[in-house]
Design an enzyme around this catalytic site. Sequence first.
Site, mmCIF file in Angstrom:
data_model
loop_
_atom_site.group_PDB
_atom_site.id
_atom_site.type_symbol
_atom_site.label_atom_id
_atom_site.label_comp_id
_atom_site.label_asym_id
_atom_site.label_seq_id
_atom_site.Cartn_x
_atom_site.Cartn_y
_atom_site.Cartn_z
ATOM 1 N N LEU A 1 9.031 -2.416 11.899
ATOM 2 C CA LEU A 1 8.779 -1.326 10.960
ATOM 3 C C LEU A 1 7.356 -1.436 10.414
ATOM 4 C CD1 LEU A 1 12.053 -0.899 8.874
ATOM 5 C CD2 LEU A 1 11.478 -0.071 11.157
ATOM 6 N N GLU B 1 5.829 -11.094 7.509
ATOM 7 C CA GLU B 1 5.331 -11.805 8.696
ATOM 8 C C GLU B 1 4.862 -10.843 9.774
ATOM 9 O OE1 GLU B 1 8.309 -14.461 10.131
ATOM 10 O OE2 GLU B 1 7.750 -16.036 8.693
ATOM 11 N N LYS B 2 5.189 -9.554 9.625
ATOM 12 C CA LYS B 2 4.714 -8.547 10.573
ATOM 13 C C LYS B 2 3.188 -8.624 10.695
ATOM 14 C CE LYS B 2 4.121 -4.199 12.223
ATOM 15 N NZ LYS B 2 2.784 -3.975 11.713
ATOM 16 N N ASP B 3 2.514 -8.792 9.535
ATOM 17 C CA ASP B 3 1.059 -8.989 9.530
ATOM 18 C C ASP B 3 0.816 -10.496 9.480
ATOM 19 O OD1 ASP B 3 -0.036 -6.171 9.284
ATOM 20 O OD2 ASP B 3 1.398 -6.218 7.653
ATOM 21 N N HIS C 1 9.090 1.072 3.439
ATOM 22 C CA HIS C 1 10.193 1.121 4.404
ATOM 23 C C HIS C 1 11.064 -0.121 4.192
ATOM 24 C CE1 HIS C 1 7.780 -1.806 6.516
ATOM 25 N NE2 HIS C 1 6.790 -0.937 6.646
ATOM 26 N N MET D 1 0.849 -1.201 0.000
ATOM 27 C CA MET D 1 0.000 0.000 0.000
ATOM 28 C C MET D 1 0.883 1.249 0.000
ATOM 29 S SD MET D 1 -3.439 -0.861 2.075
ATOM 30 C CE MET D 1 -2.845 -0.490 3.702
ATOM 31 N N GLN E 1 -10.204 -2.413 2.799
ATOM 32 C CA GLN E 1 -9.684 -3.006 4.031
ATOM 33 C C GLN E 1 -9.620 -2.012 5.196
ATOM 34 O OE1 GLN E 1 -5.813 -3.993 1.962
ATOM 35 N NE2 GLN E 1 -4.947 -3.622 3.985
ATOM 36 N N GLN F 1 -2.657 -11.796 8.550
ATOM 37 C CA GLN F 1 -2.914 -11.496 7.129
ATOM 38 C C GLN F 1 -2.256 -12.558 6.246
ATOM 39 O OE1 GLN F 1 -2.697 -7.529 5.051
ATOM 40 N NE2 GLN F 1 -0.641 -8.211 4.549
ATOM 41 N N HIS G 1 9.478 -3.504 3.377
ATOM 42 C CA HIS G 1 9.065 -3.759 1.989
ATOM 43 C C HIS G 1 10.289 -4.078 1.123
ATOM 44 C CE1 HIS G 1 5.773 -0.971 3.409
ATOM 45 N NE2 HIS G 1 5.060 -1.952 2.914
HETATM 46 O O1 PAF Z 1 -0.006 -5.540 3.874
HETATM 47 C C1 PAF Z 1 -0.415 -4.681 3.070
HETATM 48 O O2 PAF Z 1 0.285 -3.730 2.726
HETATM 49 C C2 PAF Z 1 -1.812 -4.817 2.484
HETATM 50 O O3 PAF Z 1 -2.686 -5.368 3.417
HETATM 51 C C3 PAF Z 1 -1.837 -5.624 1.176
HETATM 52 C C4 PAF Z 1 -1.391 -7.057 1.374
HETATM 53 C C5 PAF Z 1 -0.933 -4.948 0.142
HETATM 54 C C6 PAF Z 1 -3.265 -5.652 0.625
HETATM 55 O O4 PAF Z 1 -3.743 -4.363 0.397
#
Ligand code: PAF
Length: 279
Positions: A182, A146-148, A32, A28, A59, A151, A35
Amino acid sequence: MQTVRSREQLAQALARLSGTGLALVPTMGALHAGHLKLIAEAKQRSAAVAATIFVNPLQFGASEDLGHYPRQEAEDSRLLNAAGCDLLWLPAAEDIYPDGFATTVSVAGIADRWEGEARPGHFDGVATVVAKLLVAVQPDVALFGEKDFQQLAVIRQMATDLGLPVEIVGVGTVRDKNGLALSSRNAYLSAVERGQAIALPQTLIWARDQIGQGADVRITLAEAKHKLVEAGFLKIDYLALVDAVTLEPLDRPSGTMRLIAAATIGATRLIDNLAVPAH
Ligand code: PAF
């Protein structure tokens, strides 16, 4: 790095990359080092790497930060280019959700607890957009932090259930020198809050060590929450020991485990997680 916006441009760019393995890093933006680690890992796995930047409205809850979510397209593009990304797709909202769009991808079970409870509809939004991005780009592998942690589990389940021909790869959390994971949302923290926020990873480490030494799980989790409150966290949505695959809560150590937490400091909600070694 080639940057494309429309579906037509995307199709042409993908045609040029066809025949080589393709890895996708959906983001999104507000990039940082976390990513950039995804891009580096993607480069290890595939000849070509594509990234997407799309701040997915689906979301975000009504009271969340969609309008204020950090946007820095030029800087993100520079970072991706420097990291060796080959293709950047910046879809418009109408490309992802055209008029009449009526489908939601909803993953039951694993998406219901924790973040799912605290942020109703959030994982439907994530699963729907990630399904759309995977179908549009058709990568061989897609990488998520893995931070999320929840998800990642939801996306794995979604890809398996829909039979999407893509390998979902989780990449370890990147932390600052104080241990804070981060996150694009760390930009919302004041200097004082940033100092307080490091109690989150520190408390997870403390709880992991306690559990590792055989301490009672429930007592450890209660003490850990107390530590967060003492450090200045105003609201703790959850701090739990869970099964690392199903995300079901555990009240005693068993199998592959993860400590997961979400708590608010000031006006900023932070999440973090830590692996707990098997006994
Ligand atoms: O983790 C994110 O940045 C978002 O949830 C994702 C996976 C790009 C979906 O919008």
